[in-house]
Scaffold this active site. Structure first.
Site, short mmCIF file in Angstrom:
data_model
loop_
_atom_site.label_atom_id
_atom_site.label_comp_id
_atom_site.label_asym_id
_atom_site.label_seq_id
_atom_site.Cartn_x
_atom_site.Cartn_y
_atom_site.Cartn_z
N ASP A 364 11.61 6.99 28.70
CA ASP A 364 12.62 7.17 27.68
C ASP A 364 13.87 6.41 28.16
OD1 ASP A 364 14.00 7.90 25.44
OD2 ASP A 364 13.55 10.03 25.58
C1 BGC Z 1 15.22 9.18 22.72
C2 BGC Z 1 13.84 8.67 22.36
C3 BGC Z 1 13.94 7.32 21.69
C4 BGC Z 1 14.69 6.37 22.60
C5 BGC Z 1 14.82 4.98 22.04
C6 BGC Z 1 16.04 8.14 23.46
O1 BGC Z 1 17.35 8.53 23.61
O2 BGC Z 1 15.07 10.34 23.51
O3 BGC Z 1 13.20 9.59 21.51
O4 BGC Z 1 12.67 6.84 21.38
O5 BGC Z 1 16.00 6.88 22.81
O6 BGC Z 1 15.64 4.91 20.95
#
Ligand code: BGC
Length: 824
Positions: A364
């Site tokens: 993530d």
């Molecule tokens: C979120 C994810 C997301 C990623 C990319 C993160 O802050 O937890 O769910 O896919 O950002 O945007």
């Protein structure tokens, strides 16, 4: 992190982040029988094993057949360079382009081995590096120097970069790199790309996997035309704490319903052929138990037992893997003291080894870097080593793999084979998506134009929105007549187009959304006057009542009132946890004044989490839970309010009476002292009922249904048998409607305490007035399995109760006996 033009312009995105089992439940590895010491553990060989042989991702072997597809005609010299690069790649693929699927995997592996052998360590780590995009003048772009990085082989994928022309340009730059490896473009296409559908919690309220699959299919078709190859969805986190803002992104509290929705989304996004130009690689996220954040505080620790992990939080991931999901994202949380980005036992162990997942694991956002803050890595290098060794292949945003892992390899702390393993997974994904054959297949300006916000897709969004609403209460107020003299529409949410889209709306734009106010105006008869008064705006801790007098004036003139209250879209979603789950600000105060007039009042709730509204539940004449329904929210709400559509949604999550009841969920344990109002020393509260405001699976219709008692094909079954539960469902009212018939099971006695009931089947049944249909549910031992004392899925002979009904509490029951031995 939602990266949209609106979020950046409104300053919502912090400066540092700007820039960027088909139909059946399957116990993940059901393996043995043990009954309180009576039955010998039979071992995997004698029992139903469902989780061992995971199929390869769909389309994994079909990409090669597409080698002959021509690259688009050269439009300029840069494009010509790109075509040349594509031809060079095609030349690398060798002559066996048209061989069938059996050969494709071998060809893919031979190609990848050959490519890997030509890569420098820097180029390998480049493939594992995923920089974020940022907002440019016309849309998302790579940051300064990004294109040079691509030419240098320092980026294998981008987050949040899309647009047919722009992604084409970046693929051209990739074609100019030494080994011409094409890029992946990942984006959060959660519930639509530009045509925004209902938020996932609302989609789950439809209990309709087919409609959910369709919305994902449409989202993939639209997003892929804009150059996106990979979506960071579905979010399959089970959420049992409505304080947690991300509850809006998932399918609610139940592992069975969540698994059905997870599988449907994966099917929709990935289609039958990952290499087709209208499919996306999907991502099941956030592995694992991210939704168990303590206190409902986002990013917080998950303290779950191994049993709860396997029984509640992991099944939707398993379902996604069984459906062939191409990638999995690690969660920001820790489980039992191990951050998920360093959790080898769960990623390499459970996900890859036990379930046979062959795809990519992506971190993530800055998840690798955060291993230092978690306190398990002292340096970026240590964080990178931990992440890669745990099985996290792609480093989203941190840049640590690229920058800090060369030294780790040089010093021998990180074997290069660990790097190679991850790089191969990235290259396989690129092959499976067909990018080595044609890096431009997803970047098609003509398709982008033709496939955006099409009338058919908008109609699909409206249909899904209708199905996603849950009628919570109706004292004969709904549906309203379209020819009333005057209707007052009250509440700023009624006119809030951005909030229609929900907190995570991809490339969706507020201007595309039709509000509830507009939907009502369009629906009423020409003679009906619609008066709108803002009245109140949802503000956390808000006290502004200056809009009340105008709202009350409008109410006094009206024959009926539609009062829209709840939350704005930024009150749920990522980093949007709340310590209270009531109506923010002074909304309830206005609702009380309006309801006190005695007018027919319809309360429409717009919100991203269950809201505790006991006063409304008691006093409002009608309540419609609408969540955030996307671009067609207004017309869909009007369809239901005026009776053109009959509501059929059911709650995918328990609604508490008060925040103090959390966590509250239907499949709780009985305890040794189940709640008893006549016995003080039982499990309950002093001042509040222990029961929810609205139970899981609950939802009304404009008609009434009678769900009969369950009939069993046999009073006994053995492992290997299928027992059929049949039930008659009758529409006892005056309108056609759809009932969601639900089947729950309860193991009466077993070696591990059983939940009071567990969902194991559901069906939507469409019925005309007076019509009866018989619904059948097959039951196998998969449905009876649980995570046993020996840490594996087992079933135990004994008595089971089967419940069938219209919610988790409105049920009728029958009993059967699971016998030892094997069945027919
Ligand atoms: C979120 C994810 C997301 C990623 C990319 C993160 O802050 O937890 O769910 O896919 O950002 O945007």
């Amino acid at each position: 992190m939602q990266l949209t033009r609106e979020a950046v312009e409104r300053g919502v995105v912090p400066a540092t982040r700007r820039g960027r089992g088909r139909g059946r439940w399957r116990a993940p590895a059901l393996c043995s029988v043990a009954a309180l010491g009576l039955v010998v553990v039979a071992g995997c060989s004698t029992a139903t094993t469902t989780g061992a042989a995971t199929p390869a991702p769909r389309g994994a072997s079909s990409a090669g057949a597409r080698v002959t597809e021509a690259a688009p005609a050269a439009r300029d010299s840069a494009a010509a360079r790109g075509v040349a690069a594509a031809e060079r790649i095609a030349a690398m693929l060798g002559p066996a382009a048209s061989q069938g699927p059996a050969q494709d995997t071998a060809r893919r592996e031979a190609f990848i081995d050959s490519l890997l052998s030509q890569m420098t360590l820097e180029e390998k780590l480049g493939q594992l590096n995923q920089p974020p995009g940022q907002w440019g003048d016309t849309g998302p772009v790579v940051s300064k120097g990004g294109e040079a990085d691509v030419r240098a082989g320092h980026a294998g994928s981008f987050l949040g970069v899309y647009g047919a022309a722009y992604t084409r340009r970046l693929q051209q730059a990739a074609g100019e790199s030494r080994l011409h490896v094409p890029l992946l473009f990942g984006y959060d296409v959660i519930h639509g790309f530009r045509t925004i559908f209902p938020v996932p919690l609302a989609e789950a309220s439809s209990w309709d996997p087919a409609t959910v699959e369709r919305s994902a299919r449409i989202a993939a078709t639209e997003a892929s035309a804009w150059g996106v190859t990979w979506t960071f969805a579905p979010m399959v986190d089970i959420a049992r704490d409505p304080r947690w803002g991300r509850i809006v992104e998932g399918s609610g509290e139940d592992p069975y319903l969540g698994s059905m929705m997870a599988a449907a989304k994966v099917r929709g996004f990935q289609g039958d052929d990952l290499a087709a130009n209208n499919t996306l690689m999907a991502t099941a996220k956030h592995f694992a138990a991210y939704g168990a954040a303590e206190g409902g505080r986002d990013y917080n620790t998950a303290e779950v037992s191994n049993r709860t992990l396997h029984a509640i939080y992991l099944p939707p991931f398993h379902a996604a893997v069984m459906e062939g999901v191409g990638s999995v994202m690690a969660g920001f949380d820790e489980v039992a003291g191990v951050p998920m980005h360093a959790n080898g036992p769960l990623i390499n162990g459970v996900l890859r080894h036990d379930w046979g997942f062959h795809g990519l694991v992506v971190s993530d956002y800055t998840g690798i870097m955060e291993l230092q803050r978690h306190g398990v890595a002292g340096t970026p290098e240590q964080a990178g080593i931990l992440g890669l060794k745990a099985g996290v292949d792609i480093d989203m945003v941190s840049g640590i793999y690229l920058k800090d892992l060369p030294a780790a390899v040089d010093s021998g702390l990180l074997p290069v084979r660990d790097v190679d393993r991850a790089v191969k997974r990235v290259l396989r994904a690129k092959w499976d998506l067909g990018l080595f054959q044609d890096p431009y297949r997803y970047s098609d300006a003509a398709r982008e134009k033709a496939r955006t916000l099409t009338p058919a897709d908008l109609q699909a969004a409206r249909e899904e929105a209708r199905e996603s609403m849950v009628l919570l209460k109706n004292d004969s107020v709904l549906p309203l007549r379209k020819d009333l003299g005057t209707i007052a529409v009250i509440g700023s949410l009624a006119d809030d187009s951005l909030s229609c889209l929900g907190p995570w709306h991809g490339a969706g734009e507020a201007k595309d959304a039709v509000t509830i106010l507009e939907g009502i105006r369009q629906a009423v008869s020409p003679g009906t006057k619609v008066i709108y008064a803002k009245g109140v705006t949802p503000v956390l801790g808000g006290t502004d009542t200056t809009g009340f007098p105008a709202a009350m004036k409008a109410v006094r003139q009206a024959d009926a009132v539609v009062l829209v209250v709840g939350e704005t879209q930024d009150m749920s979603g990522e980093a949007a946890s709340r310590a209270d789950i009531d109506l923010p600000g002074v909304q309830l105060a206005l609702a009380k004044q309006i309801i006190a007039t005695g007018k027919p009042v319809v309360v429409v709730l717009m919100n991203g989490r269950p809201l505790a509204t006991p006063w409304l539940a008691e006093h409002a004449p009608a309540i419609l839970e609408a969540w955030f329904l996307g671009v067609q929210m207004g017309p869909a709400v009007a369809d239901v309010v005026f009776g053109d559509a009959n509501p059929s949604g059911k709650l995918p999550v328990t609604v508490p009476r008060a925040v103090g009841q959390i966590p509250i969920y239907y499949d709780h344990k009985n305890t040794g002292r189940p709640p008893n109002p006549n016995d003080h020393y039982t499990s309950k509260y002093l001042h509040l009922p222990w029961t929810p405001l609205y139970p899981f699976g609950y939802g009304l219709s404009y008609t009434t249904f009678e769900v009969g008692a369950p009939r069993l094909s046999s009073a006994t079954m053995r492992p290997g048998d299928t027992l059929t539960v049949s039930v008659d469902v009758t529409n006892t009212g005056k309108r056609a409607g759809t009932e969601v018939v639900q089947l729950y099971l309860h193991d009466e006695v077993r070696s591990v305490t059983p939940p009071v009931k567990e969902l194991r089947g559901f069906q939507r049944v469409q019925l005309d007035p007076g019509q009866t249909k018989t619904v059948s549910f097959p039951i196998t031992v998969d449905d009876l399995a649980f995570w046993g004392l020996a840490n594996r899925w087992i079933y135990e002979p004994g008595w089971f109760t089967v419940f069938v009904g219209s919610s988790s509490v409105d049920v009728k029951s029958a009993r059967f006996d699971l016998l030892e031995g094997s069945g027919s």
